[in-house]
Design a protein around this motif. Sequence first.
Motif, PDB file in Angstrom:
ATOM      1  N   LYS A   2       0.823  -1.207   0.000  1.00  0.00           N
ATOM      2  CA  LYS A   2       0.000   0.000   0.000  1.00  0.00           C
ATOM      3  C   LYS A   2       0.858   1.259   0.000  1.00  0.00           C
ATOM      4  N   LYS A   3       1.968   1.180   0.714  1.00  0.00           N
ATOM      5  CA  LYS A   3       2.851   2.335   0.806  1.00  0.00           C
ATOM      6  C   LYS A   3       3.435   2.692  -0.561  1.00  0.00           C
ATOM      7  N   TYR A   6       0.704   4.234  -2.701  1.00  0.00           N
ATOM      8  CA  TYR A   6       0.444   5.601  -2.245  1.00  0.00           C
ATOM      9  C   TYR A   6       1.529   6.552  -2.746  1.00  0.00           C
TER      10      TYR A   6
END
Length: 57
Positions: A2-3, A6
Amino acid sequence: MKKRIYKLFLTLIVSLSLSSGPIVQNEIRKMLEALSRTSYEQIKEFDEEENEDLPYL
């Protein structure tokens, strides 16, 4: 994972804003502020929940 997504999203948004006019830049700024505010609130809620689970000393 997810990082990384993002970070990629932020990179794309910033690059789009650099090549666009001031109206679009303002809208992108508003969107990023809303996203960061949401993230901050989620972190704050998580911290509060975590603190509730800790035993008092």
